[in-house]
Write an enzyme that holds these catalytic residues in place. Structure first.
Site, PDB file in Angstrom:
ATOM      1  N   ASP A   1       0.858  -1.183   0.000  1.00 41.95           N
ATOM      2  CA  ASP A   1       0.000   0.000   0.000  1.00 41.95           C
ATOM      3  C   ASP A   1       0.896   1.237   0.000  1.00 41.95           C
ATOM      4  OD1 ASP A   1      -3.085   0.771   1.208  1.00 41.95           O
ATOM      5  OD2 ASP A   1      -1.497   2.244   1.413  1.00 41.95           O
TER       6      ASP A   1
ATOM      7  N   GLU B   1      -4.916   2.286  -4.039  1.00 40.55           N
ATOM      8  CA  GLU B   1      -3.452   2.339  -4.022  1.00 40.55           C
ATOM      9  C   GLU B   1      -2.842   1.028  -3.539  1.00 40.55           C
ATOM     10  OE1 GLU B   1      -4.809   4.281  -0.087  1.00 40.55           O
ATOM     11  OE2 GLU B   1      -5.533   4.039  -2.136  1.00 40.55           O
TER      12      GLU B   1
END
Length: 330
Positions: A203, A246
């Protein structure tokens, strides 16, 4: 809209929750004979006949509201000259700040439909030719050649559609659906061979701040650059995919705990030392290595929990679910 999306080899339309068109790419406009001003602020049903409006109301809206996405909806839209053009539509909700919209990707199906119709016609001709064996021998051979050619063209079109359905349009990586299929395959292989594999979930740290500070276009550039970096840094056998937002996932075949930590740390350092349009980007990584007690849900959960540990311990670090410890000194 960036140039790449504007001229992508597929149609793109963004609509509001109420169905009003807010964006449309040049590819779709050229296919359909419209100017941008003709479609912007029009309701998407402006492009539909009554039967297709009914399909849209009975399937598209309920499905997008329930699942946040629609896959492989076959629908016809009206060309400027009123001709009906068949498309395969994929839609997905997209939230930009407080504004919620729906992104729609359209792949024209006319050639595929035409090929299927031609194949049916050719097969009928073939049946008739068999009834006239001697007289139709030359014609029969020609029909065989045409069928083979049409079948190859249809296979190519199908392969292209499959590739589009398995690819994330922003990053060019494989998408979540493809990743899930490969994860299931790795679990089946592990149960047969007992050779372990590891799963990475990573992430981008503080990605919301990137979007808030530099804008979503720069945020998209960061995602695309990270996707390329992951592809460059991983092994040929590894499977890299965009999991959503993301978050990215990497499947490491035949990789145990020790080697997975080394690979993950190399990825973390590569991201930290890369040049980014925002100045600095780091990632947090969670790892899980398969055990005989795991299924697709449990191994994802373990990797996600390890990712949470990396974030809780300061981000920009690697954690493995088996160790629940940080492997980075940063």
């Amino acid at each position: 809209m960036d140039t790449r999306l504007n001229y992508a080899p597929c149609g793109f339309i963004a609509i509001t929750q109420d169905g009003v068109i807010t964006e449309v790419n040049q590819t779709f406009l050229e296919w359909m004979g419209y100017e941008r001003v003709d479609l912007l602020h029009q309701h998407i049903e402006f492009l539909m006949s009554m039967p297709n409006k009914m399909i849209f109301h009975s399937y598209f809206y309920p499905t997008i509201n329930l699942n946040d996405h629609v896959e492989e909806l076959f629908i016809s839209l009206k060309h400027r000259n009123s001709a009906a053009i068949p498309f395969l539509l994929n839609g997905k909700k997209y939230v930009a700040g407080e504004v919620e919209c729906i992104d729609c990707v359209l792949v024209p199906m006319k050639k595929r439909v035409d090929y299927e119709l031609e194949l049916r016609s050719a097969k009928k001709q073939l049946e008739a030719a068999y009834l006239e064996k001697d007289q139709a021998l030359v014609k029969l051979e020609q029909i065989h050649l045409e069928i083979e050619q049409k079948q190859q063209e249809l296979l190519h079109i199908n392969a292209t559609l499959v590739e589009l359905a398995a690819t994330d349009k922003l990053t060019g990586l494989k998408n979540r659906r493809f990743f899930q299929e490969k994860l299931d395959e790795q679990l089946v292989l592990f149960n047969k061979t007992a050779k372990p594999f590891s799963l990475l979930i990573l992430d981008i740290d503080h990605f919301k701040k990137v979007n808030d500070t530099f804008g979503h276009q720069v945020g998209d550039e960061v995602l695309a650059q990270l996707a390329q970096l992951l592809s460059d840094q991983t092994r040929q056998a590894d499977i890299v995919a965009r999991y959503g937002g993301e978050e990215f996932v990497v499947i490491l075949p035949e990789t145990g705990v020790h080697d997975s930590l080394i690979i993950a740390e190399q990825l973390r350092q590569a991201v930290e030392h890369a040049q980014w349009p925002t100045g600095s980007i780091t990632i947090s990584i969670g790892i899980a290595t398969v055990t005989d007690k795991d299924n697709d849900v449990t191994i994802l959960k373990k990797a996600d929990e390890a990712l949470y540990i990396s974030k809780e311990n300061g981000r920009n670090r690697v954690s493995h679910s088996d160790r629940h410890a940080n492997n980075s000194d940063n």
